[in-house]
Design a protein around this motif. Sequence first.
Motif, PDB file in Angstrom:
ATOM      1  N   ARG A   1      -3.411   4.869   8.097  1.00  0.00           N
ATOM      2  CA  ARG A   1      -2.767   5.258   6.949  1.00  0.00           C
ATOM      3  C   ARG A   1      -1.682   4.319   6.981  1.00  0.00           C
ATOM      4  N   ALA A   2      -1.086   3.924   5.870  1.00  0.00           N
ATOM      5  CA  ALA A   2      -0.260   3.125   5.724  1.00  0.00           C
ATOM      6  C   ALA A   2       1.231   4.017   6.093  1.00  0.00           C
TER       7      ALA A   2
ATOM      8  N   VAL B   1      -5.795   2.606   4.994  1.00  0.00           N
ATOM      9  CA  VAL B   1      -5.937   1.226   5.045  1.00  0.00           C
ATOM     10  C   VAL B   1      -7.346   0.808   5.465  1.00  0.00           C
TER      11      VAL B   1
ATOM     12  N   GLY C   1       1.282  -6.243   7.313  1.00  0.00           N
ATOM     13  CA  GLY C   1       1.261  -4.725   6.783  1.00  0.00           C
ATOM     14  C   GLY C   1       0.486  -3.790   7.531  1.00  0.00           C
ATOM     15  N   ILE C   2      -0.392  -4.558   8.415  1.00  0.00           N
ATOM     16  CA  ILE C   2      -1.093  -3.745   9.452  1.00  0.00           C
ATOM     17  C   ILE C   2      -1.146  -4.156  10.990  1.00  0.00           C
TER      18      ILE C   2
ATOM     19  N   THR D   1       0.956  -1.126   0.033  1.00  0.00           N
ATOM     20  CA  THR D   1       0.023  -0.172  -0.087  1.00  0.00           C
ATOM     21  C   THR D   1       0.799   1.170   0.087  1.00  0.00           C
TER      22      THR D   1
ATOM     23  N   ASP E   1       4.296  -0.185   6.935  1.00  0.00           N
ATOM     24  CA  ASP E   1       3.166  -0.693   7.682  1.00  0.00           C
ATOM     25  C   ASP E   1       2.319   0.313   8.345  1.00  0.00           C
ATOM     26  N   ALA E   2       1.178  -0.084   8.508  1.00  0.00           N
ATOM     27  CA  ALA E   2       0.088   0.934   9.359  1.00  0.00           C
ATOM     28  C   ALA E   2       0.075   0.291  10.811  1.00  0.00           C
TER      29      ALA E   2
END
Length: 271
Positions: free
Chosen positions: A42-43, A18, A172-173, A12, A203-204
């Motif tokens: 947000r990322a 996200v 990623g999150i 992203t 990452d977020a």
Amino acid sequence: MSARHIAMPEATPLGSVVCGAEAVTLRRGGRTLLDRVSLELRAGEVLALLGPNGAGKSTLLSLLSGDVAPDGGVVKFAGKPIAEWSLVDLSRRRSVLLQDNQLLFPFTVHQVVEMGRAPWRRTEREDEDNEAIAEAIHASDIGHLGNRRVPSLSGGERARTAFARVMAGRTGILMLDEPTAALDLGHQEAVLGLARDRARAGDAVLVVLHDLNLASAYADRIALLRDGAIFACDTPERVLTAETVSEVYRTPVEVIPHPVTGQGIVMPRRG
């Protein structure tokens, strides 16, 4: 197409939303826990949720993660309502560490961290398992625990093991509910430093904290909640003012600059 060739989530772009809540409301037992709350994650950022006990921090994290459904409003994940995502797809895109994460069964430390890789079984990313597990164990400083079983660990060791499981997912999150609660000073700094590193990598990170000064040091933005609503959401410098914190926490505080970094330090006004 074989199960091992499932389409993987794409990276992203930094700053992209996200997931987010749009005017979400949640009621339980005749009480409103969240009242028309809107928030975006947000990322590339660390977003900290702060507020007094009962303000709705953990509840909001549970809504954004998809563990709880709102009574009103909508939660969106990657642009579409979270209800339209399967649990498997969600588990490959976000990792969640809950406040009441209880590791009571006699699993070994390695087995618990390995659980973080479960969503990637029979996919191309299963090949990353060993690397991801080893990296998470090293980063969380639990390598010395070896094959110790979870019931024999201290509270801090359990917390770091649970954090390593989340790290191993490489989703990623990261959604972390009070990840520093059982940790000593050094490991609090280490865990939030890792969260900060993940955000720098794209990452977020959504994290519930009680320590205002940790949030000031590590968060890009702070959402300050009171009575189930967002009172303020902005950079730490704009949110953690003496006036705002004193009003939300209903206790007088002063904010003084750190002698080296200049960041604000929140202190109760005593005497």
